[in-house]
Structure formats: structure tokens, C-alpha cells
Design a protein around this motif. Structure first.
Motif, PDB file in Angstrom:
ATOM      1  N   CYS B   9      -1.115   8.844 -23.022  1.00  0.00           N
ATOM      2  CA  CYS B   9      -1.316   7.441 -23.146  1.00  0.00           C
ATOM      3  C   CYS B   9      -0.128   6.470 -23.132  1.00  0.00           C
ATOM      4  O   CYS B   9       0.048   5.652 -22.179  1.00  0.00           O
ATOM      5  CB  CYS B   9      -2.043   7.067 -24.892  1.00  0.00           C
ATOM      6  N   PHE B  10       0.994   6.851 -23.800  1.00  0.00           N
ATOM      7  CA  PHE B  10       2.355   6.192 -23.518  1.00  0.00           C
ATOM      8  C   PHE B  10       2.631   6.219 -21.811  1.00  0.00           C
ATOM      9  O   PHE B  10       3.061   5.344 -21.657  1.00  0.00           O
ATOM     10  CB  PHE B  10       3.354   6.706 -24.507  1.00  0.00           C
ATOM     11  N   ALA B  11       2.953   7.448 -21.514  1.00  0.00           N
ATOM     12  CA  ALA B  11       3.359   7.653 -20.110  1.00  0.00           C
ATOM     13  C   ALA B  11       2.586   6.891 -19.028  1.00  0.00           C
ATOM     14  O   ALA B  11       3.269   5.943 -18.387  1.00  0.00           O
ATOM     15  CB  ALA B  11       3.604   9.214 -19.717  1.00  0.00           C
ATOM     16  N   PRO B  17       7.979   8.522 -17.243  1.00  0.00           N
ATOM     17  CA  PRO B  17       7.748  10.014 -17.376  1.00  0.00           C
ATOM     18  C   PRO B  17       7.468  10.303 -18.669  1.00  0.00           C
ATOM     19  O   PRO B  17       7.935   9.899 -19.832  1.00  0.00           O
ATOM     20  CB  PRO B  17       9.274  10.744 -16.876  1.00  0.00           C
ATOM     21  N   ALA B  18       6.753  11.542 -18.980  1.00  0.00           N
ATOM     22  CA  ALA B  18       6.227  12.047 -20.210  1.00  0.00           C
ATOM     23  C   ALA B  18       7.785  12.390 -20.964  1.00  0.00           C
ATOM     24  O   ALA B  18       7.424  12.305 -22.323  1.00  0.00           O
ATOM     25  CB  ALA B  18       5.267  13.320 -19.866  1.00  0.00           C
ATOM     26  N   GLU B  19       8.574  12.946 -20.312  1.00  0.00           N
ATOM     27  CA  GLU B  19       9.834  13.374 -21.221  1.00  0.00           C
ATOM     28  C   GLU B  19      10.343  12.325 -21.833  1.00  0.00           C
ATOM     29  O   GLU B  19      11.283  12.354 -22.875  1.00  0.00           O
ATOM     30  CB  GLU B  19      10.686  13.950 -20.026  1.00  0.00           C
ATOM     31  N   ASP B  23       9.668  10.476 -30.112  1.00  0.00           N
ATOM     32  CA  ASP B  23       9.868   9.922 -31.489  1.00  0.00           C
ATOM     33  C   ASP B  23      10.413   8.285 -31.444  1.00  0.00           C
ATOM     34  O   ASP B  23      10.156   7.451 -31.944  1.00  0.00           O
ATOM     35  CB  ASP B  23       9.889  10.477 -32.436  1.00  0.00           C
ATOM     36  N   GLU B  24      11.780   8.582 -30.612  1.00  0.00           N
ATOM     37  CA  GLU B  24      12.725   7.300 -31.097  1.00  0.00           C
ATOM     38  C   GLU B  24      12.457   6.415 -30.040  1.00  0.00           C
ATOM     39  O   GLU B  24      13.046   5.123 -30.385  1.00  0.00           O
ATOM     40  CB  GLU B  24      13.948   7.977 -30.542  1.00  0.00           C
ATOM     41  N   LEU B  25      11.563   6.413 -29.035  1.00  0.00           N
ATOM     42  CA  LEU B  25      11.240   5.440 -27.972  1.00  0.00           C
ATOM     43  C   LEU B  25      10.853   4.394 -28.634  1.00  0.00           C
ATOM     44  O   LEU B  25       9.630   4.189 -29.545  1.00  0.00           O
ATOM     45  CB  LEU B  25      10.261   5.856 -27.079  1.00  0.00           C
ATOM     46  N   GLN B  26      11.343   2.785 -28.684  1.00  0.00           N
ATOM     47  CA  GLN B  26      10.980   1.672 -29.460  1.00  0.00           C
ATOM     48  C   GLN B  26      10.421   0.720 -28.354  1.00  0.00           C
ATOM     49  O   GLN B  26      11.007   0.498 -27.358  1.00  0.00           O
ATOM     50  CB  GLN B  26      12.152   1.410 -30.119  1.00  0.00           C
ATOM     51  N   TYR B  27       9.619   0.085 -28.858  1.00  0.00           N
ATOM     52  CA  TYR B  27       9.030  -1.339 -28.227  1.00  0.00           C
ATOM     53  C   TYR B  27      10.133  -2.185 -27.819  1.00  0.00           C
ATOM     54  O   TYR B  27      11.111  -2.469 -28.622  1.00  0.00           O
ATOM     55  CB  TYR B  27       8.088  -1.944 -29.278  1.00  0.00           C
TER      56      TYR B  27
END
Lengths: 246, 78
Positions: B9-11, B17-19, B23-27
Motif C-alpha cells: 500500500c505504501f509503495a 520502492p518497497a525497501e 517503520d522510520e519513514l515519516q509523513y
């Protein structure tokens, strides 16, 4: 039929303009979700539409209460995953000269006439965006476009609806969701009949067509805006007022 | 299963990329996760997990880790 199989929610649909819209939409083939706060009155309208051969369901909530709106949408989603048309019609009229306006009156009027449009549109827009299609129709008023003595609160609440309409039209156009408003003039509803007889006569005299409008005449324009006939119309405020001057 | 769905969903919603979905990825810390993409992401998550997110949760979903925390309240387990 103009609205064949379109899923439509109409707020404030147990009387007045909202009821006329619900009836006309159902007659035009729509699946109408009838909104009101009173479940008995809502169910009565649903039964009436069904007995006339239409498809209808209840959408009971207080549109001025965001939590109530949320719960109603959750219930709605168990019945339909799509919305084609949302008609934000619910509204109240509570006139007073500015020196006599109370904070409670301001809060109540804006809650129902204005905030509710945002609460209802918020969820509808999310559901419509998934289908990349939809039409939101807001009911403003000639008082919102022109203003009137003794109606600063009502006029303000309805003018705000115009700002909401034009802003949402721009924001949601990329998702192919159209947002328009209808600005009724003097329409024959309980709301119009609640004013003193002398004021009523003055209002009729101010209409170029010299008669009060009918709720069905608003419903016709709402059906146009909800249908594919208006596929390229968005961000518009359509006056339905018989040439009323105010 | 839920973890893979979440990453997908995020990718797809953010076009990354899925990589990169950690968890750390922020808006709003990468150009791809702006407010418009956020609403696309919300729609994808709602469809994938068959839920309807509350407005407060949409606003609070400020990272991938936070998304998991919020989705757990909707009975999605990771």
C-alpha cells in the motif's frame, strides 16, 4: 431516468426541500439514503419512497455531530461501498437582529448549516474518490449570496457554504468529484411559512415571477446536478429564485 | 501477510520502492509522501484491510510505525 442506480444521500430529507429531493431522486431511479435525526420520521419517508416503487434506506444521524456522522457512514458502508451523489440540504433558519443574537444561536446555526456540510463531505469525498466519480450538492441560499436584514447569522452560515463549495470543487476536481451549490430564493416550506404574514407577502412581492417557489423546483435542479447531464459543471452556485430581488 | 500488504500500500500509493517502506519513514519527510499522496494511501489501506479510518487516525498517521499502531486498533495484526 436521470439517476438510474445512483447511490444518493440526502440530508434533512424528512421534510421541505430535502423531502422533495428524496422523492424526485427515487422517482428518477436513485437508491436514496434518507437522512434525519428522528429515526421514526426517517423510516416513514423510507417506507413512503419504497411504497412508491423506489429504493430507499435510512441514514439516521445528527449531521451537526461529527461522531454521529461517522457512525452513520459506518452503517452506510455495510449497505453500499459507493456514493454517487451527496445532497447537503439540512439547515435551520433562526433570525434575529444583530443586537439580539446569542452565542448559542450562532453555534447552532453554523453547526447545522455549515459545519455539517464539511462533516458529511469529508467522508463522502473519501468514498467517492475511490471510484473517481461523484457529485456533491450543497444547499446555500439567496441570503448567503445577497444578505438580508436580520439574517446575519443565517446569511453568514450560508455564505460559508459557498466558500466550501468553491474550495471543494477545486480540491476534488482531480478525483472527478463535482461540487456545486443551489441558492434557493423564497421556497414554500415550513421554514418559509414560519415568518410573519406581512413579511411573507413582502417576500413574494420581491420575486419577479410574483410567486413563491416549490420544493420540487429545487429538486429538479438538484437532479440535474446529480446526473451526468451536468458532467462538466463544478464550482457553480445556481440560483433558483424566480428572479427574486433582495 | 498484513506486513506485506501494508508495504505494498505504501509503495504503490507513494510511488517509492518497497525497501524504502520502513517503520522510520515519516509523513512529509520525502517529496512523495505529501498530503495528496496521504489521502491516496488512506484509500489504499481502507480497501486492503476493509476498514474505514476515523479522521483523527488519518491525521495521526505520521509514520509507517504509527500506521501499524493505528491499524492494530482496527484489528489488523502485524
Amino acid at each position: 431516468m436521470l439517476l438510474q442506480n445512483k447511490v444518493c444521500i440526502v440530508t434533512g430529507a424528512t421534510r421541505g426541500i430535502g423531502l422533495a429531493i428524496a422523492r424526485f431522486f427515487a422517482a428518477q431511479g436513485a437508491w436514496v439514503f434518507v437522512n434525519g435525526r428522528d429515526s421514526q420520521r426517517v423510516n416513514d419517508v423510507v417506507a413512503e419512497l419504497q411504497s412508491a416503487g423506489g429504493r430507499a434506506d435510512a441514514f439516521v444521524c445528527d449531521v451537526a455531530d461529527p461522531n454521529s456522522v461517522k457512525l452513520a457512514y459506518k452503517e452506510f458502508l455495510t449497505k453500499s461501498k459507493t456514493i454517487d451523489v451527496l445532497v447537503n440540504n439540512a439547515g435551520i433558519l433562526d433570525d434575529a437582529l444583530i443586537g439580539m443574537v446569542t452565542p448559542a444561536q450562532i453555534e447552532r446555526t453554523f453547526s447545522i448549516n455549515t459545519y455539517a456540510v464539511l462533516y458529511m463531505s469529508q467522508y463522502a469525498a473519501r468514498i467517492m474518490a475511490k471510484a473517481k466519480s461523484g457529485s456533491i450538492i450543497n444547499l446555500t441560499s439567496i441570503i448567503g449570496t445577497n444578505g438580508n436584514s436580520g439574517q446575519a447569522v443565517y446569511g453568514g452560515s450560508k455564505a460559508a457554504v459557498i466558500g466550501i463549495t468553491k474550495s471543494l470543487a477545486k480540491e476534488l476536481a482531480a478525483s472527478h468529484i463535482r461540487v456545486n451549490a443551489i441558492a434557493p430564493g423564497f421556497i414554500d416550506t415550513d421554514m418559509a411559512r414560519s415568518i410573519p404574514p406581512a413579511v411573507f407577502d413582502t417576500r413574494v412581492a420581491s420575486v419577479a415571477m410574483k410567486r413563491i417557489g416549490t420544493p420540487e423546483e429545487i429538486a429538479g435542479v438538484a437532479a440535474f446536478l446529480g446526473s451526468d447531464l451536468s458532467a462538466y459543471v463544478t464550482g457553480q452556485i445556481i440560483g433558483v429564485d424566480g428572479g427574486m430581488l433582495i | 501477510m498484513s506486513q506485506a500488504t501494508l508495504i505494498k500500500c505504501f509503495a504503490e500509493s507513494l510511488g517509492i520502492p518497497a525497501e524504502q517502506v520502513t517503520d522510520e519513514l515519516q509523513y512529509n519527510t520525502i517529496p512523495q509522501w505529501d498530503s495528496v499522496a496521504h489521502m491516496t494511501l488512506i484509500a489504499a489501506l481502507e480497501d486492503a484491510f476493509e476498514i474505514m479510518l476515523d479522521t483523527d487516525d488519518i491525521i495521526d498517521m505520521s509514520s509507517v510505525a504509527k500506521a501499524k499502531e493505528i491499524l492494530a486498533r482496527y484489528e489488523v495484526s502485524f
